[in-house]
Design a protein around this motif. Structure first.
Motif, PDB file in Angstrom:
ATOM      1  N   GLU A  76       0.827  -1.197   0.000  1.00 28.46           N
ATOM      2  CA  GLU A  76       0.000   0.000   0.000  1.00 28.46           C
ATOM      3  C   GLU A  76       0.871   1.261   0.000  1.00 28.46           C
ATOM      4  OE1 GLU A  76      -4.121   1.143   2.003  1.00 28.46           O
ATOM      5  OE2 GLU A  76      -2.620   0.390   3.386  1.00 28.46           O
ATOM      6  N   SER A  77       0.672   2.081  -0.987  1.00 30.66           N
ATOM      7  CA  SER A  77       1.423   3.321  -1.108  1.00 30.66           C
ATOM      8  C   SER A  77       0.674   4.434  -0.377  1.00 30.66           C
ATOM      9  CB  SER A  77       1.568   3.691  -2.587  1.00 30.66           C
ATOM     10  OG  SER A  77       2.024   5.014  -2.716  1.00 30.66           O
ATOM     11  N   PRO A  78       1.333   5.114   0.545  1.00 29.67           N
ATOM     12  CA  PRO A  78       0.654   6.197   1.267  1.00 29.67           C
ATOM     13  C   PRO A  78       0.085   7.263   0.332  1.00 29.67           C
ATOM     14  CG  PRO A  78       2.669   5.629   2.388  1.00 29.67           C
ATOM     15  CD  PRO A  78       2.671   4.863   1.089  1.00 29.67           C
ATOM     16  N   HIS A  79       0.807   7.566  -0.734  1.00 26.02           N
ATOM     17  CA  HIS A  79       0.337   8.601  -1.657  1.00 26.02           C
ATOM     18  C   HIS A  79      -1.024   8.230  -2.251  1.00 26.02           C
ATOM     19  CE1 HIS A  79       0.284  11.620  -4.805  1.00 26.02           C
ATOM     20  NE2 HIS A  79       0.088  10.653  -5.688  1.00 26.02           N
ATOM     21  N   ARG A 125      -0.113  13.122   8.962  1.00 26.03           N
ATOM     22  CA  ARG A 125       1.085  13.357   9.771  1.00 26.03           C
ATOM     23  C   ARG A 125       2.164  12.321   9.467  1.00 26.03           C
ATOM     24  NH1 ARG A 125      -2.515  14.208  14.977  1.00 26.03           N
ATOM     25  NH2 ARG A 125      -3.069  16.385  14.640  1.00 26.03           N
ATOM     26  N   LEU A 126       1.739  11.085   9.277  1.00 24.97           N
ATOM     27  CA  LEU A 126       2.699  10.019   9.001  1.00 24.97           C
ATOM     28  C   LEU A 126       3.149  10.010   7.546  1.00 24.97           C
ATOM     29  CD1 LEU A 126       0.949   7.192  11.007  1.00 24.97           C
ATOM     30  CD2 LEU A 126       3.015   8.444  11.655  1.00 24.97           C
ATOM     31  N   ALA A 127       2.214  10.263   6.634  1.00 28.85           N
ATOM     32  CA  ALA A 127       2.537  10.224   5.210  1.00 28.85           C
ATOM     33  C   ALA A 127       3.547  11.296   4.832  1.00 28.85           C
ATOM     34  CB  ALA A 127       1.266  10.386   4.376  1.00 28.85           C
ATOM     35  N   ALA A 128       3.545  12.396   5.546  1.00 26.94           N
ATOM     36  CA  ALA A 128       4.466  13.488   5.245  1.00 26.94           C
ATOM     37  C   ALA A 128       5.918  13.093   5.539  1.00 26.94           C
ATOM     38  CB  ALA A 128       4.087  14.719   6.060  1.00 26.94           C
ATOM     39  N   LYS A 129       6.098  12.109   6.405  1.00 30.36           N
ATOM     40  CA  LYS A 129       7.450  11.684   6.767  1.00 30.36           C
ATOM     41  C   LYS A 129       8.122  10.860   5.676  1.00 30.36           C
ATOM     42  CE  LYS A 129       6.552  11.555  11.715  1.00 30.36           C
ATOM     43  NZ  LYS A 129       6.527  10.699  12.894  1.00 30.36           N
ATOM     44  N   GLY A 130       7.328  10.136   4.870  1.00 35.99           N
ATOM     45  CA  GLY A 130       7.910   9.308   3.805  1.00 35.99           C
ATOM     46  C   GLY A 130       8.574   8.075   4.368  1.00 35.99           C
ATOM     47  N   ASP A 132      11.174   4.406   3.577  1.00 40.48           N
ATOM     48  CA  ASP A 132      11.099   3.260   2.667  1.00 40.48           C
ATOM     49  C   ASP A 132      10.009   2.285   3.116  1.00 40.48           C
ATOM     50  OD1 ASP A 132      12.080   1.752   4.732  1.00 40.48           O
ATOM     51  OD2 ASP A 132      14.066   1.468   3.875  1.00 40.48           O
ATOM     52  N   MET A 133       9.872   1.209   2.352  1.00 32.15           N
ATOM     53  CA  MET A 133       8.757   0.278   2.551  1.00 32.15           C
ATOM     54  C   MET A 133       8.685  -0.270   3.974  1.00 32.15           C
ATOM     55  SD  MET A 133       6.191  -1.167   1.233  1.00 32.15           S
ATOM     56  CE  MET A 133       6.225  -1.328  -0.514  1.00 32.15           C
ATOM     57  N   ASP A 137       7.659   4.390  10.132  1.00 33.41           N
ATOM     58  CA  ASP A 137       6.556   5.258   9.737  1.00 33.41           C
ATOM     59  C   ASP A 137       5.587   4.537   8.801  1.00 33.41           C
ATOM     60  OD1 ASP A 137       7.677   7.293  11.198  1.00 33.41           O
ATOM     61  OD2 ASP A 137       8.809   8.090   9.503  1.00 33.41           O
ATOM     62  N   ARG A 138       6.120   3.733   7.871  1.00 30.43           N
ATOM     63  CA  ARG A 138       5.269   3.006   6.929  1.00 30.43           C
ATOM     64  C   ARG A 138       4.394   1.994   7.679  1.00 30.43           C
ATOM     65  NH1 ARG A 138       4.890   2.139   1.217  1.00 30.43           N
ATOM     66  NH2 ARG A 138       6.174   3.975   1.216  1.00 30.43           N
ATOM     67  N   MET A 139       4.975   1.294   8.605  1.00 26.88           N
ATOM     68  CA  MET A 139       4.201   0.323   9.386  1.00 26.88           C
ATOM     69  C   MET A 139       3.144   1.046  10.227  1.00 26.88           C
ATOM     70  SD  MET A 139       5.310  -2.455   8.260  1.00 26.88           S
ATOM     71  CE  MET A 139       4.646  -3.684   9.350  1.00 26.88           C
ATOM     72  N   GLU A 140       3.507   2.174  10.765  1.00 32.79           N
ATOM     73  CA  GLU A 140       2.561   2.966  11.555  1.00 32.79           C
ATOM     74  C   GLU A 140       1.423   3.474  10.663  1.00 32.79           C
ATOM     75  OE1 GLU A 140       2.842   6.576  14.823  1.00 32.79           O
ATOM     76  OE2 GLU A 140       4.698   5.690  14.049  1.00 32.79           O
ATOM     77  N   PHE A 141       1.759   3.879   9.451  1.00 32.13           N
ATOM     78  CA  PHE A 141       0.747   4.321   8.483  1.00 32.13           C
ATOM     79  C   PHE A 141      -0.236   3.183   8.187  1.00 32.13           C
ATOM     80  CE2 PHE A 141      -0.799   4.708   4.113  1.00 32.13           C
ATOM     81  CZ  PHE A 141      -1.387   5.967   4.159  1.00 32.13           C
ATOM     82  N   MET A 142       0.290   1.986   7.977  1.00 35.10           N
ATOM     83  CA  MET A 142      -0.571   0.833   7.693  1.00 35.10           C
ATOM     84  C   MET A 142      -1.503   0.536   8.874  1.00 35.10           C
ATOM     85  SD  MET A 142       2.089  -1.547   5.488  1.00 35.10           S
ATOM     86  CE  MET A 142       1.551  -2.989   6.310  1.00 35.10           C
ATOM     87  N   MET A 143      -1.022   0.733  10.093  1.00 36.87           N
ATOM     88  CA  MET A 143      -1.865   0.508  11.275  1.00 36.87           C
ATOM     89  C   MET A 143      -2.969   1.564  11.364  1.00 36.87           C
ATOM     90  SD  MET A 143      -0.892  -2.300  12.353  1.00 36.87           S
ATOM     91  CE  MET A 143      -2.045  -2.352  13.689  1.00 36.87           C
ATOM     92  N   VAL A 144      -2.643   2.807  11.026  1.00 34.17           N
ATOM     93  CA  VAL A 144      -3.660   3.867  11.017  1.00 34.17           C
ATOM     94  C   VAL A 144      -4.747   3.518   9.990  1.00 34.17           C
ATOM     95  CG1 VAL A 144      -4.089   6.287  10.385  1.00 34.17           C
ATOM     96  CG2 VAL A 144      -2.191   5.709  11.896  1.00 34.17           C
ATOM     97  N   MET A 145      -4.328   3.072   8.806  1.00 30.05           N
ATOM     98  CA  MET A 145      -5.290   2.702   7.758  1.00 30.05           C
ATOM     99  C   MET A 145      -6.141   1.504   8.189  1.00 30.05           C
ATOM    100  SD  MET A 145      -5.167   4.704   5.051  1.00 30.05           S
ATOM    101  CE  MET A 145      -5.123   6.028   6.225  1.00 30.05           C
ATOM    102  N   THR A 146      -5.532   0.550   8.878  1.00 29.59           N
ATOM    103  CA  THR A 146      -6.273  -0.628   9.358  1.00 29.59           C
ATOM    104  C   THR A 146      -7.313  -0.217  10.392  1.00 29.59           C
ATOM    105  OG1 THR A 146      -4.380  -2.061   8.931  1.00 29.59           O
ATOM    106  CG2 THR A 146      -6.035  -2.872  10.481  1.00 29.59           C
TER     107      THR A 146
END
Length: 185
Positions: A76-79, A125-130, A132-133, A137-146
């Motif tokens: 899943e791409s944050p963008h 807030r998390l997506a702005a950090k960028g 890598d996979m 931050d990416r794992m945290e983003f996936m948890m927010v989406m979940t």
């Protein structure tokens, strides 16, 4: 009706009759709701039209048709997730405008909008950090989406419980439907 296939059973109980008629009654109620939603039901000079039902159906379809709400994973791409979240939130807000005849449906739809806004802010807030996979931050983003998905689907399950079989999202998790139906949520 053809009497040739008609069968009378003297052993049928009242409970059996109710069980057999349950499907017929549900189909009748669903047909009535559909007719009322489209303004095709009139009683004397009064024409029933349930615009709320059409709005709720459109909102649930918006959620059910977006990959954001039913497919998730490490790819899943944050963008693109955020782009879909913005579009979905805008569409739901647009559909929920106006006066509602059914206040409880309005409250549930308002809660869906508020949930999307809450998680949109958290994800921004998390997506702005960028990163890598496999970054934290990416794992945290996936948890927010979940968490967002679970919250939204619980609200959709509540709408389905309230409105019945007229709301049939294909991607609604059965476990959440069961939780809502037994009142554990």
């Amino acid at each position: 009706m053809s009497l040739r296939n008609f069968h009378v059973d003297s052993n049928v109980t009242d409970a059996d009759l109710l069980t057999r008629s349950d499907g017929l009654l549900k189909n009748f109620v669903a047909s009535f709701r559909q007719a009322a939603a489209n303004g095709h039901f009139s009683f004397g000079g009064i024409t029933l039209q349930d615009l709320d039902l059409n709005r709720v159906h459109g909102i649930v379809t918006e959620i059910d048709s977006r990959r954001l709400f039913y497919a998730c994973g490490e790819d899943e791409s944050p963008h693109y997730a955020m782009q879909s979240l913005y579009e979905s939130r805008k569409s739901i807000m647009e559909a929920s405008k106006g006066v509602w005849a059914n206040p409880s449906c309005e409250v549930l739809v308002q809660e869906i909008s508020a949930t999307l806004s809450k998680y949109c802010t958290a994800a921004e807030r998390l997506a702005a950090k960028g990163g890598d996979m496999w970054s934290v931050d990416r794992m945290e983003f996936m948890m927010v989406m979940t968490d967002m998905r679970l919250s939204v689907w619980l609200l959709v399950a509540a709408l389905q419980k309230k409105l019945g079989s007229i709301i049939r999202p294909r991607n609604l998790p059965a476990d959440l439907v069961n939780l809502v139906s037994v009142g554990e949520v």
